[in-house]
Design a protein around this motif. Structure first.
Motif, PDB file in Angstrom:
ATOM      1  N   ARG A 230       0.818  -1.170   0.090  1.00 32.10           N
ATOM      2  CA  ARG A 230      -0.144  -0.071   0.064  1.00 32.10           C
ATOM      3  C   ARG A 230       0.976   1.263  -0.024  1.00 32.10           C
ATOM      4  NH1 ARG A 230      -5.455   0.241   3.155  1.00 32.10           N
ATOM      5  NH2 ARG A 230      -5.795  -0.718   1.292  1.00 32.10           N
ATOM      6  N   SER A 231       2.019   1.169   0.805  1.00 29.21           N
ATOM      7  CA  SER A 231       2.851   2.597   0.766  1.00 29.21           C
ATOM      8  C   SER A 231       3.204   3.011  -0.469  1.00 29.21           C
ATOM      9  CB  SER A 231       3.996   2.153   1.594  1.00 29.21           C
ATOM     10  OG  SER A 231       5.002   1.246   0.908  1.00 29.21           O
ATOM     11  N   ASP A 232       3.553   2.287  -1.508  1.00 31.88           N
ATOM     12  CA  ASP A 232       3.918   2.765  -2.770  1.00 31.88           C
ATOM     13  C   ASP A 232       3.159   2.094  -4.022  1.00 31.88           C
ATOM     14  OD1 ASP A 232       5.088   0.304  -2.647  1.00 31.88           O
ATOM     15  OD2 ASP A 232       7.175   1.106  -2.900  1.00 31.88           O
ATOM     16  N   GLU A 233       2.479   1.122  -3.667  1.00 35.11           N
ATOM     17  CA  GLU A 233       1.620   0.160  -4.714  1.00 35.11           C
ATOM     18  C   GLU A 233       2.412  -0.623  -5.515  1.00 35.11           C
ATOM     19  OE1 GLU A 233      -1.100   2.454  -7.046  1.00 35.11           O
ATOM     20  OE2 GLU A 233      -2.496   3.060  -5.234  1.00 35.11           O
ATOM     21  N   LYS A 234       3.523  -0.960  -5.071  1.00 31.00           N
ATOM     22  CA  LYS A 234       4.562  -1.825  -5.736  1.00 31.00           C
ATOM     23  C   LYS A 234       3.896  -3.345  -5.594  1.00 31.00           C
ATOM     24  CE  LYS A 234       9.149  -3.977  -5.317  1.00 31.00           C
ATOM     25  NZ  LYS A 234      10.399  -3.942  -4.695  1.00 31.00           N
ATOM     26  N   VAL A 235       3.891  -3.942  -6.744  1.00 33.56           N
ATOM     27  CA  VAL A 235       3.392  -5.413  -6.661  1.00 33.56           C
ATOM     28  C   VAL A 235       4.418  -6.347  -6.095  1.00 33.56           C
ATOM     29  CG1 VAL A 235       2.892  -7.473  -8.139  1.00 33.56           C
ATOM     30  CG2 VAL A 235       2.170  -5.221  -8.828  1.00 33.56           C
ATOM     31  N   MET A 236       4.297  -7.109  -5.023  1.00 31.50           N
ATOM     32  CA  MET A 236       5.118  -7.687  -4.195  1.00 31.50           C
ATOM     33  C   MET A 236       4.971  -9.319  -4.544  1.00 31.50           C
ATOM     34  SD  MET A 236       6.567  -5.499  -2.364  1.00 31.50           S
ATOM     35  CE  MET A 236       7.629  -6.464  -1.182  1.00 31.50           C
ATOM     36  N   ASN A 237       6.125  -9.948  -5.301  1.00 29.16           N
ATOM     37  CA  ASN A 237       6.003 -11.334  -5.626  1.00 29.16           C
ATOM     38  C   ASN A 237       7.118 -12.072  -5.447  1.00 29.16           C
ATOM     39  OD1 ASN A 237       7.340 -10.296  -7.650  1.00 29.16           O
ATOM     40  ND2 ASN A 237       5.672 -10.289  -9.242  1.00 29.16           N
ATOM     41  N   LYS A 238       8.014 -11.308  -4.696  1.00 29.72           N
ATOM     42  CA  LYS A 238       9.416 -12.089  -4.664  1.00 29.72           C
ATOM     43  C   LYS A 238      10.051 -11.091  -3.385  1.00 29.72           C
ATOM     44  CE  LYS A 238      11.993 -10.000  -8.320  1.00 29.72           C
ATOM     45  NZ  LYS A 238      12.950 -10.091  -9.429  1.00 29.72           N
ATOM     46  N   ASP A 239      11.283 -11.725  -2.878  1.00 30.06           N
ATOM     47  CA  ASP A 239      12.217 -11.174  -2.097  1.00 30.06           C
ATOM     48  C   ASP A 239      11.553 -10.696  -0.884  1.00 30.06           C
ATOM     49  OD1 ASP A 239      14.224 -11.593  -3.829  1.00 30.06           O
ATOM     50  OD2 ASP A 239      14.040  -9.820  -4.922  1.00 30.06           O
ATOM     51  N   ALA A 240      10.333 -11.119  -0.258  1.00 28.87           N
ATOM     52  CA  ALA A 240       9.538 -10.602   0.800  1.00 28.87           C
ATOM     53  C   ALA A 240       8.673 -11.704   1.407  1.00 28.87           C
ATOM     54  CB  ALA A 240       8.632  -9.598   0.161  1.00 28.87           C
ATOM     55  N   TYR A 241       8.462 -11.643   2.773  1.00 25.52           N
ATOM     56  CA  TYR A 241       7.562 -12.210   3.551  1.00 25.52           C
ATOM     57  C   TYR A 241       6.202 -11.371   3.442  1.00 25.52           C
ATOM     58  CZ  TYR A 241      11.839 -14.933   5.198  1.00 25.52           C
ATOM     59  OH  TYR A 241      12.698 -15.707   5.122  1.00 25.52           O
ATOM     60  N   VAL A 242       4.993 -12.188   3.455  1.00 22.57           N
ATOM     61  CA  VAL A 242       3.734 -11.874   3.941  1.00 22.57           C
ATOM     62  C   VAL A 242       3.589 -12.236   5.244  1.00 22.57           C
ATOM     63  CG1 VAL A 242       1.256 -11.884   3.537  1.00 22.57           C
ATOM     64  CG2 VAL A 242       3.076 -11.803   1.454  1.00 22.57           C
ATOM     65  N   VAL A 243       3.088 -11.464   6.302  1.00 20.59           N
ATOM     66  CA  VAL A 243       2.414 -11.847   7.641  1.00 20.59           C
ATOM     67  C   VAL A 243       1.040 -11.564   7.566  1.00 20.59           C
ATOM     68  CG1 VAL A 243       2.467 -11.332  10.140  1.00 20.59           C
ATOM     69  CG2 VAL A 243       4.458 -11.001   8.597  1.00 20.59           C
ATOM     70  N   ALA A 244       0.211 -12.910   7.560  1.00 19.19           N
ATOM     71  CA  ALA A 244      -1.102 -12.993   7.119  1.00 19.19           C
ATOM     72  C   ALA A 244      -1.898 -13.071   8.314  1.00 19.19           C
ATOM     73  CB  ALA A 244      -1.623 -13.959   6.203  1.00 19.19           C
ATOM     74  N   LEU A 245      -2.636 -12.145   9.167  1.00 19.22           N
ATOM     75  CA  LEU A 245      -3.264 -12.262  10.301  1.00 19.22           C
ATOM     76  C   LEU A 245      -4.726 -12.760   9.964  1.00 19.22           C
ATOM     77  CD1 LEU A 245      -1.845  -9.334  12.127  1.00 19.22           C
ATOM     78  CD2 LEU A 245      -0.916 -11.525  11.960  1.00 19.22           C
ATOM     79  N   HIS A 246      -5.378 -13.699  10.442  1.00 19.47           N
ATOM     80  CA  HIS A 246      -6.870 -14.137  10.354  1.00 19.47           C
ATOM     81  C   HIS A 246      -7.512 -13.504  11.684  1.00 19.47           C
ATOM     82  CE1 HIS A 246     -10.465 -16.329  10.355  1.00 19.47           C
ATOM     83  NE2 HIS A 246     -10.491 -16.109   9.083  1.00 19.47           N
ATOM     84  N   ILE A 247      -8.350 -12.577  11.653  1.00 15.03           N
ATOM     85  CA  ILE A 247      -8.990 -12.023  12.664  1.00 15.03           C
ATOM     86  C   ILE A 247     -10.338 -12.259  12.625  1.00 15.03           C
ATOM     87  CG2 ILE A 247      -9.413  -9.836  13.521  1.00 15.03           C
ATOM     88  CD1 ILE A 247      -6.605  -8.831  12.555  1.00 15.03           C
ATOM     89  N   LYS A 248     -11.289 -12.390  13.716  1.00 13.70           N
ATOM     90  CA  LYS A 248     -12.440 -12.487  13.942  1.00 13.70           C
ATOM     91  C   LYS A 248     -13.140 -11.387  14.616  1.00 13.70           C
ATOM     92  CE  LYS A 248     -12.777 -17.354  13.808  1.00 13.70           C
ATOM     93  NZ  LYS A 248     -13.400 -18.725  14.256  1.00 13.70           N
ATOM     94  N   LEU A 249     -13.990 -10.567  13.996  1.00 13.67           N
ATOM     95  CA  LEU A 249     -14.695  -9.349  14.622  1.00 13.67           C
ATOM     96  C   LEU A 249     -15.941  -9.609  15.235  1.00 13.67           C
ATOM     97  CD1 LEU A 249     -13.515  -6.644  12.281  1.00 13.67           C
ATOM     98  CD2 LEU A 249     -12.245  -7.310  14.298  1.00 13.67           C
ATOM     99  N   LYS A 250     -16.425  -9.020  16.614  1.00 12.70           N
ATOM    100  CA  LYS A 250     -17.789  -9.271  17.164  1.00 12.70           C
ATOM    101  C   LYS A 250     -18.430  -7.836  17.746  1.00 12.70           C
ATOM    102  CE  LYS A 250     -20.572 -11.806  20.085  1.00 12.70           C
ATOM    103  NZ  LYS A 250     -20.755 -13.000  20.908  1.00 12.70           N
ATOM    104  N   ASN A 251     -19.071  -7.173  17.363  1.00 10.23           N
ATOM    105  CA  ASN A 251     -19.618  -6.168  18.174  1.00 10.23           C
ATOM    106  C   ASN A 251     -20.991  -6.771  18.962  1.00 10.23           C
ATOM    107  OD1 ASN A 251     -21.441  -6.444  15.732  1.00 10.23           O
ATOM    108  ND2 ASN A 251     -22.690  -4.618  16.473  1.00 10.23           N
ATOM    109  N   SER A 252     -20.702  -6.628  20.366  1.00 14.50           N
ATOM    110  CA  SER A 252     -21.552  -7.052  21.271  1.00 14.50           C
ATOM    111  C   SER A 252     -22.870  -6.133  21.555  1.00 14.50           C
ATOM    112  CB  SER A 252     -20.983  -7.516  22.779  1.00 14.50           C
ATOM    113  OG  SER A 252     -20.230  -6.415  22.966  1.00 14.50           O
TER     114      SER A 252
END
Length: 341
Positions: A230-252
């Motif tokens: 997002r910072s520079d709209e560079k397509v990332m397909n190598k030389d990098a790691y992705v940290v993927a966080l799966h998150i559950k949201l709930k409003n009570s």
């Protein structure tokens, strides 16, 4: 055996036949790709371990003595397998037998599916399929059965096997919800983890996956066809790691005319650590990104929050392998810690 000449398990099959715990068919074939049943597999394991087996009592099934032998040896529990003994053995069921046969610490104890898969993959008893995944509910062929039984024999004799790193990572995600320790040597927070980001919604992190964009077999790698930083709209397909966080949201509680966005109301990536927010234009149906949600009714939502970090940052600053989120209130959410040694 006249049908194993070029088969990948040729050596294991010949070894198994020579040992006598499996046989070929009268026509000289082995049928290596034929699926093995639960009954057939427990017989093979029992015979390979030379367990004492009594003759089948009148009126009982042929495989009953082998089941009894494995139970007596504390290698099999009723909860391990499906109820249909003539049904196909899957890889998770197979792992439970293998782990108990090689790890005295769990012998006679109940194992969860994830624990069995993780322990068996970690010592090389099972490996991944072509794309690196475990196919944990997939069936087992005769060739695969003898291959893993030969690995079982190797470990029981004190030998060492080479673990499939991708299989271990996929098993870790099933077992612990994260492969952070297996990839970066970082002890993760226990999942699910309450993020406590603000009073609007409850947010829980239940999966944290490190994806190596340079490894086509890395967990989730096939999902990222066009990953954008997002910072520079560079397509990332190598030389990098992705940290993927799966998150559950709930409003009570109902909060009229109010919307919540994890990206803009709650947290930012830890930018000064080299992490950048990322998003994707393709494969959104297979990999749903966490979206904003209206809070005018009690509701839940779940999805993925993606951060990307260049490998050069991790190499230069190894302490930055610890993923963090920074809330808009200034609170840092640390999601792991470096393992000493």
């Amino acid at each position: 055996m006249n049908d194993i000449g070029s088969h990948w398990a040729k050596v294991a099959i010949e070894t198994a036949v020579a040992k006598g715990y499996v046989k070929g068919y009268p026509d000289g074939t082995f049928k290596p790709n034929k699926e093995v049943t639960r009954a057939e597999f427990v017989k093979m394991v029992s015979d390979s371990l030379h367990l004492p087996v009594k003759p089948a009592a009148a009126g009982t099934k042929w495989y009953t003595p082998y089941v009894s032998a494995l139970k007596a040896a504390a290698l099999l529990q009723d909860s391990d397998l499906g109820t249909a003994w003539d049904g196909q053995m899957n890889r998770t069921e197979m792992s439970k037998l293998l782990v108990r046969g090689t790890d005295d610490a769990v012998r006679g104890k109940k194992l969860t599916d994830g624990e069995a898969l993780y322990k068996s993959a970690s010592v090389g008893l099972i490996s991944g399929i072509a794309d690196g995944t475990l196919n944990e509910k997939g069936t087992t062929t005769r060739a695969e059965a003898v291959a893993v039984i030969e690995r079982l024999s190797t470990v029981r004799a004190g030998g060492k096997l080479t673990a499939d790193k991708n299989a271990v990572q996929n098993a870790a995600i099933i077992y612990k919800g994260t492969n952070l320790e297996e990839v970066w040597g970082i002890k993760p927070v226990s999942l699910p983890f309450n993020l406590e980001i603000n009073a609007k919604v409850e947010a829980a992190l239940d999966k944290m996956i490190i994806v190596d964009l340079d490894d086509p077999k890395s967990p989730l790698r096939s999902n990222f066809k066009k990953l954008i930083r997002r910072s520079d709209e560079k397509v990332m397909n190598k030389d990098a790691y992705v940290v993927a966080l799966h998150i559950k949201l709930k409003n009570s509680k109902v909060q009229s005319h109010t919307m919540f966005s994890f990206n803009t109301d709650a947290v930012l990536p830890y930018l000064n650590q080299g992490y950048n927010l990322a998003f994707e234009y393709e494969n959104m149906d297979n990999f749903p990104i966490l979206k904003g949600m209206w809070l005018d009714k009690i509701a839940t939502q779940e999805g993925w929050y993606l951060m990307v970090v260049d490998k050069s940052i991790i190499t230069k600053y190894p302490e930055r392998k610890v993923p963090m989120l920074l809330t808009f209130s200034g609170v840092q959410l640390k999601l792991g810690e470096v393992i000493e040694g």
